[in-house]
Design an enzyme around this catalytic site. Structure first.
Site, PDB file in Angstrom:
ATOM      1  N   ASP A   1       1.892  -2.078   4.530  1.00  0.00           N
ATOM      2  CA  ASP A   1       2.907  -2.807   5.298  1.00  0.00           C
ATOM      3  C   ASP A   1       2.742  -2.585   6.798  1.00  0.00           C
ATOM      4  O   ASP A   1       2.709  -3.527   7.591  1.00  0.00           O
ATOM      5  CB  ASP A   1       4.317  -2.381   4.879  1.00  0.00           C
ATOM      6  CG  ASP A   1       4.554  -2.606   3.393  1.00  0.00           C
ATOM      7  OD1 ASP A   1       3.737  -3.296   2.767  1.00  0.00           O
ATOM      8  OD2 ASP A   1       5.560  -2.095   2.877  1.00  0.00           O
TER       9      ASP A   1
ATOM     10  N   GLU B   1       7.872   6.556   7.644  1.00  0.00           N
ATOM     11  CA  GLU B   1       8.425   6.055   6.374  1.00  0.00           C
ATOM     12  C   GLU B   1       8.306   7.123   5.281  1.00  0.00           C
ATOM     13  O   GLU B   1       9.252   7.372   4.535  1.00  0.00           O
ATOM     14  CB  GLU B   1       7.643   4.790   5.984  1.00  0.00           C
ATOM     15  CG  GLU B   1       8.144   4.087   4.771  1.00  0.00           C
ATOM     16  CD  GLU B   1       9.112   2.967   5.108  1.00  0.00           C
ATOM     17  OE1 GLU B   1       9.032   2.394   6.202  1.00  0.00           O
ATOM     18  OE2 GLU B   1       9.949   2.677   4.248  1.00  0.00           O
TER      19      GLU B   1
ATOM     20  N   THR C   1      -2.015  -0.964  -4.947  1.00  0.00           N
ATOM     21  CA  THR C   1      -3.403  -0.518  -4.820  1.00  0.00           C
ATOM     22  C   THR C   1      -3.570   0.324  -3.554  1.00  0.00           C
ATOM     23  O   THR C   1      -4.447   1.191  -3.514  1.00  0.00           O
ATOM     24  CB  THR C   1      -4.351  -1.739  -4.772  1.00  0.00           C
ATOM     25  OG1 THR C   1      -3.750  -2.739  -3.949  1.00  0.00           O
ATOM     26  CG2 THR C   1      -4.589  -2.292  -6.158  1.00  0.00           C
TER      27      THR C   1
ATOM     28  N   SER D   1      10.604  -5.618   6.321  1.00  0.00           N
ATOM     29  CA  SER D   1      11.431  -5.539   7.525  1.00  0.00           C
ATOM     30  C   SER D   1      11.441  -4.112   8.060  1.00  0.00           C
ATOM     31  O   SER D   1      11.549  -3.899   9.269  1.00  0.00           O
ATOM     32  CB  SER D   1      12.848  -6.032   7.241  1.00  0.00           C
ATOM     33  OG  SER D   1      13.406  -5.346   6.144  1.00  0.00           O
ATOM     34  N   SER D   2      11.310  -3.119   7.183  1.00  0.00           N
ATOM     35  CA  SER D   2      11.339  -1.736   7.695  1.00  0.00           C
ATOM     36  C   SER D   2      10.095  -1.446   8.523  1.00  0.00           C
ATOM     37  O   SER D   2      10.184  -0.871   9.609  1.00  0.00           O
ATOM     38  CB  SER D   2      11.523  -0.722   6.564  1.00  0.00           C
ATOM     39  OG  SER D   2      10.524  -0.849   5.607  1.00  0.00           O
TER      40      SER D   2
ATOM     41  N   ALA E   1      14.358  -7.815   1.930  1.00  0.00           N
ATOM     42  CA  ALA E   1      13.951  -8.798   0.921  1.00  0.00           C
ATOM     43  C   ALA E   1      12.524  -8.574   0.446  1.00  0.00           C
ATOM     44  O   ALA E   1      11.959  -9.403  -0.257  1.00  0.00           O
ATOM     45  CB  ALA E   1      14.101 -10.213   1.482  1.00  0.00           C
ATOM     46  N   GLY E   2      11.929  -7.458   0.845  1.00  0.00           N
ATOM     47  CA  GLY E   2      10.569  -7.175   0.385  1.00  0.00           C
ATOM     48  C   GLY E   2       9.514  -7.789   1.279  1.00  0.00           C
ATOM     49  O   GLY E   2       8.367  -7.955   0.868  1.00  0.00           O
ATOM     50  N   LEU E   3       9.888  -8.148   2.520  1.00  0.00           N
ATOM     51  CA  LEU E   3       8.905  -8.701   3.459  1.00  0.00           C
ATOM     52  C   LEU E   3       8.612  -7.691   4.573  1.00  0.00           C
ATOM     53  O   LEU E   3       8.220  -8.045   5.678  1.00  0.00           O
ATOM     54  CB  LEU E   3       9.424 -10.022   4.049  1.00  0.00           C
ATOM     55  CG  LEU E   3       9.657 -11.133   3.014  1.00  0.00           C
ATOM     56  CD1 LEU E   3      10.308 -12.348   3.667  1.00  0.00           C
ATOM     57  CD2 LEU E   3       8.351 -11.543   2.335  1.00  0.00           C
TER      58      LEU E   3
ATOM     59  N   TYR F   1       9.603   3.256  -7.125  1.00  0.00           N
ATOM     60  CA  TYR F   1       8.328   3.286  -6.392  1.00  0.00           C
ATOM     61  C   TYR F   1       7.699   4.668  -6.517  1.00  0.00           C
ATOM     62  O   TYR F   1       6.524   4.807  -6.861  1.00  0.00           O
ATOM     63  CB  TYR F   1       8.566   2.956  -4.909  1.00  0.00           C
ATOM     64  CG  TYR F   1       7.286   2.744  -4.148  1.00  0.00           C
ATOM     65  CD1 TYR F   1       6.754   1.475  -3.989  1.00  0.00           C
ATOM     66  CD2 TYR F   1       6.583   3.821  -3.611  1.00  0.00           C
ATOM     67  CE1 TYR F   1       5.567   1.280  -3.306  1.00  0.00           C
ATOM     68  CE2 TYR F   1       5.397   3.636  -2.938  1.00  0.00           C
ATOM     69  CZ  TYR F   1       4.898   2.366  -2.777  1.00  0.00           C
ATOM     70  OH  TYR F   1       3.707   2.183  -2.113  1.00  0.00           O
TER      71      TYR F   1
HETATM   72  C1  GLA Z   1       5.604  -1.535  -0.713  1.00  0.00           C
HETATM   73  C2  GLA Z   1       4.877  -0.390  -0.034  1.00  0.00           C
HETATM   74  C3  GLA Z   1       3.391  -0.696   0.136  1.00  0.00           C
HETATM   75  C4  GLA Z   1       2.774  -1.148  -1.173  1.00  0.00           C
HETATM   76  C5  GLA Z   1       3.628  -2.205  -1.858  1.00  0.00           C
HETATM   77  C6  GLA Z   1       3.164  -2.533  -3.248  1.00  0.00           C
HETATM   78  O1  GLA Z   1       5.588  -2.673   0.104  1.00  0.00           O
HETATM   79  O2  GLA Z   1       5.454  -0.123   1.220  1.00  0.00           O
HETATM   80  O3  GLA Z   1       2.728   0.440   0.660  1.00  0.00           O
HETATM   81  O4  GLA Z   1       2.518  -0.064  -2.010  1.00  0.00           O
HETATM   82  O5  GLA Z   1       4.985  -1.825  -1.947  1.00  0.00           O
HETATM   83  O6  GLA Z   1       1.916  -3.115  -3.212  1.00  0.00           O
END
Ligand code: GLA
Length: 396
Positions: A178, A166, A44, A134-135, A130-132, A228
């Protein structure tokens, strides 16, 4: 992995790396930068919508000594890798993990900010990749170290600059969520961000009744980067078509479920693009209702929001994975787990779970018992607490 890093160890490593650090131990400074989980609102942010992330107490720390030259020298204690570059002659992309540091230096300089050289050691209690986020955590940690303690930069502005690193340097067309969560995090609270206006407010979490638990699927997120950007293009295609029906639509934030349905019915968008748009439109509404439900302590409504979000990400947006679905199934089948869904960009990575405090151990056991047999993957389960955003700290 522990929740806190040992500053003395960090200091020793820094001293081992550079004798000047040993001489002037008092000149060693420390920054910390948290990871994030998103409670609800996936994809979103890149559609001008709402998100509800929280910074977490898994973090990246850098112990560093500031120098008078323009060199950045970094050592990663998790992998043993080292890297360096010069601020006055930034290398191009392609240095692996160092890209995040170089990209951040580039974006900060481009914003006209004054930077300092440093030599530092990076340690992490945050699972990397891991999708948390880290970057984003590395970017904000590097940004704070480059700017120095006295820099007067608003965290939201810093988040935007790191997002630029990024997007334009690393090459992922990610949104603001993020970097925003990592920069603006609040202890004990989630953050409700309107990505169109960039207005945000903290949302208190009923932490006496629920613990936040992250379950890492241990599955690779290779697809996340390429897919993405594909999802972003599909959302843009939806906006272009909806605009032909209603010129006031500038993003999916402005669309209603009925508009998406009409556009598909009229053949303006194909079934795939319609499903992508349907996810974003419905997810935006869920962020608002779920934030309100959290504030009202209506955990049944929160559970509905999480369930619908995961189903929409799986069916309509198609960014879940068998590993994520299995992890959610195990969690929702465990007594005391209130709500579970994938968090972040998907294609692997983690789930976020709201769990009664006395059921955290039970969830951990259920995952240990069932997940590996069902997927062949090695999971990790860890409770997290909402934490402060990136900044300097004094090691205790
Ligand atoms: C990644 C992207 C965020 C966001 C999510 C999905 O974490 O860096 O900007 O779009 O995916 O909600």
């Amino acid at each position: 992995m522990t929740n806190t890093l040992d500053p003395d160890r960090l200091r020793d490593r820094l001293a081992a790396m550079d004798s000047t650090a040993a001489v002037a131990a008092t000149s060693v400074e420390f920054v910390r930068s948290p990871g994030r989980v998103n409670l609800i609102g996936e994809y979103t942010d890149v559609n001008d919508g709402f998100v509800l992330p929280a910074a977490i107490d898994r973090e990246i720390r850098i112990g560093f000594v500031r120098t008078d030259d323009d060199r950045i020298v970094l050592h990663r204690s998790d992998t043993g890798d080292s890297g360096e570059f010069s601020l006055s002659d930034l290398p191009t992309r392609g240095q692996g993990w160092l890209d995040y540091a170089v990209g951040t230096a580039w974006a900060l300089s481009d914003a006209g900010l004054r930077l300092h050289g440093f030599r530092g050691v990076i340690e992490t209690s945050l699972p990397v990749g891991a999708g948390l986020s880290s970057s984003a955590a590395i970017e904000l940690a590097i940004a704070r170290a480059l700017l120095g303690r006295d820099a007067d930069v608003d965290p939201l502005q810093l988040a935007r600059i790191c997002q630029r690193a990024e997007n334009q340097f690393v090459g992922v067309q990610s949104g603001l969520m993020d970097q925003f969560a990592v920069a603006c995090g609040r202890s004990g609270e989630a953050l409700l961000l309107d990505c169109r206006s960039a207005e945000w407010r903290p949302v208190a979490l009923p932490l006496a009744e629920v613990s936040l638990v992250v379950c890492d699927t241990g599955s690779p997120r290779e697809l996340a980067k390429s897919e993405y950007n594909v999802r972003r293009e599909q959302c843009e295609a939806a906006v272009a078509a909806l605009q032909r029906m209603d010129p006031s639509v500038t993003s999916l934030r402005d669309a209603s479920p009925a508009m998406v349905q009409a556009a598909e019915g009229d053949g303006l968008i194909d079934a795939v693009v319609a499903r992508r748009a349907r996810h974003v439109v419905s997810e935006n509404a869920r962020v608002i209702t779920t934030a309100a439900a959290l504030e009202a302590g209506d955990l049944a409504a929160v559970a509905d929001g999480f369930r619908q979000s995961h189903a929409s990400l799986r069916g309509d947006f198609e960014v879940s994975s068998p590993a994520l679905d299995t992890m959610v199934e195990i969690a929702v089948g465990t007594p005391g787990v209130i709500a579970a869904r994938m968090t972040g960009a998907g294609f692997g990575g983690c789930t976020i779970n709201l769990v009664r405090p006395d059921a955290v151990e039970r969830l951990s056991e259920a995952v240990e018992r069932d997940y590996a047999t069902r997927t062949g993957l090695t999971p990790r389960v860890f409770p997290v607490m909402p934490a402060e955003g990136a900044g300097f700290f004094e090691p205790g």
